[in-house]
Scaffold this active site. Structure first.
Site: not given
Length: 471
Positions: A243, A239-241
């Site tokens: 990167g 996920s975005k966390r």
């Protein structure tokens, strides 16, 4: 033999995820290897979340990584009449029925089932009512088999057996006339003659719901394959966390599309110990047998290493062409127009060992454009001092006395002056480096001079002398 036909069918609800690109890539490689057909289909029936901007992002992302499609892009919203026609065919054959249960009643029954520890599936109360023409809002449900098994010979996971008694009578047409995912995808795959459906294993639970629909409509069932997820370093779903997850974000960060393709293929597939593959090698060597059954872990450091390898080994002229838009975005549009592609390729050769991404490369090559160079103030204060001004002045005079630029002659001239002055190489080399590039780090000094050329080298050295004298 039936021609291989595969598809990539993203939902346009956001950017093109790198997990989606990997799925598309595996399908594309299989199609190209088998001289088959690769279909792009946009599954945009979710009107609340689908956008034209997301469709454009999907198309741009696919083009950037070079995954060309043979048919499409088809849009499900342009095929609505087809879905309704096949839904009614199921109704007329007794394989679907109208359900008039209200949403609030369905939700109440779902909660009641969960409270009792039961599966929150539809309880089938409209199944045998025989509603022919509903007078109020109604959804059309598929009459799923309640006994027996659905067996899937998965290309990646092997034989999987599902008990039909856990299947729900899923809605195939909503009360607003829109088809549901599990129904529209079956109609599309059947009519587009898809032979192999390869997708993420988050769709695995959809497969036993879809296979009976193929059978009920009299369509051949395609081979299924379910790819394990891509995880972050903490083994949670990527996920975005962790990167960037958008494929185009990597373009903006200066990654090469070839490196991204190579890395994503290796993220869950292998061929011996080989790491770097040409596109043709990937097509020739790809096999479902070597796609791993377990989830792959995304490693940003490995991707960065691979990108650096591609920068080092790709033709400099190719890197130079890719670099031009980034240089223009960095404010060097006019300067780029004044130089030749050959000179830009020479510049790429000069810095490619130091750059891991194209954005790194922009930073490294910026000082070589224009007549003057912006000096790092800290470096200038440290190295362009009054003490070094005499040696710099002598160096310029001797360079000027040489009729033409020759890297070898200028290097000999430099070393001779250092020897005569009784100083170390670095004592003169660092001031010269700062005067020429504005920085304390650069490629080899005489390679820098070669790229700058005789006149700009002398001009910048004279400016360096002025700064040193003024200090």
């Amino acid at each position: 033999m039936t021609q291989v036909r595969v598809r990539f069918a993203p939902s346009p609800t956001g950017f093109l995820h790198i997990g989606g690109v990997r799925t598309a890539l595996f399908n594309w490689l299989f199609a190209r290897q088998q001289n088959g057909v690769f279909v792009l289909r946009i599954e945009d029936t979710d009107q609340s979340r689908s956008t034209d901007e997301s469709i454009q992002a999907i198309v741009e992302g696919m083009k950037w990584v070079g995954l060309d499609w043979d048919e499409g892009p088809y849009r499900q919203t342009e095929r609505m009449e087809l879905y309704r026609a096949y839904a009614m065919k199921l109704f007329e054959s007794g394989r679907a029925y109208w359900c008039v249960c209200k949403p609030e009643d369905l939700e109440a029954r779902r909660r009641e089932a969960e409270a009792k520890g039961l599966s929150p599936r539809y309880d089938g109360r409209c199944r045998n009512l025989g509603i022919a023409s509903p007078t109020s809002e109604a959804a059309l449900r598929f009459q799923a088999p309640q006994a027996g098994e659905t067996v899937v010979d998965d290309l990646i996971k092997g034989k999987i057996v599902f008990d039909n008694n856990i299947l729900d009578d899923l809605i195939i047409l909503r009360s607003n006339g829109y088809p549901t995912y599990n129904f529209s995808v079956v109609v599309d795959d059947a009519l587009m003659k898809i032979t192999h459906v390869v997708r993420g294993d988050d769709h695995l639970t959809n497969t036993p719901r879809q296979v009976p629909i193929f059978d009920a409509l009299g369509f051949p069932v395609p081979r299924f394959g379910h790819l394990p997820m891509i995880l972050g370093s903490d083994k949670a779903r990527l996920s975005k966390r962790h990167g960037a997850t958008s494929i185009m974000a990597y373009k903006e960060m200066g990654y090469l599309s070839e490196a991204m393709v190579n890395y994503l293929v290796r993220l869950g597939w292998s061929h011996g110990d080989q790491e770097i593959f040409t596109r043709q090698e990937l097509i020739e060597k790809f096999s479902w047998d070597h796609v791993q059954k377990s989830a792959a872990v995304f490693n940003p450091e490995k991707l960065l290493w691979m990108n650096a390898e591609y920068i080092k080994t790709s033709p400099p002229s190719q890197i130079a062409r890719t670099l031009i838009p980034l240089l223009e975005e960095a404010g060097l549009k006019e300067e780029v127009r004044r130089v030749s592609e050959e000179w830009l390729a020479q510049l790429v050769i000069l810095v490619k060992e130091r750059a891991k991404t194209l954005t790194d490369m922009v930073m490294w090559v910026t000082p070589y454009f224009g007549q003057t160079v912006a000096l790092d103030e800290e470096a200038a204060r440290k190295f362009l001092t009054a003490d070094i001004a005499p040696a710099l002045t002598k160096l310029v005079a001797r360079f000027e006395a040489l009729p033409t630029f020759s890297k070898q002659d200028w290097e000999e001239c430099f070393k001779k002056l250092v020897e005569e002055a009784g100083i170390k190489m670095g004592q003169l080399a660092q001031p010269v480096r700062v005067a020429l590039t504005g920085r304390t780090a650069s490629p080899g000094l005489f390679e820098v001079m070669e790229v700058l050329g005789r006149e700009r080298t002398l001009f910048r050295l004279r400016k360096g002398i002025e700064r040193a004298q003024a200090s």
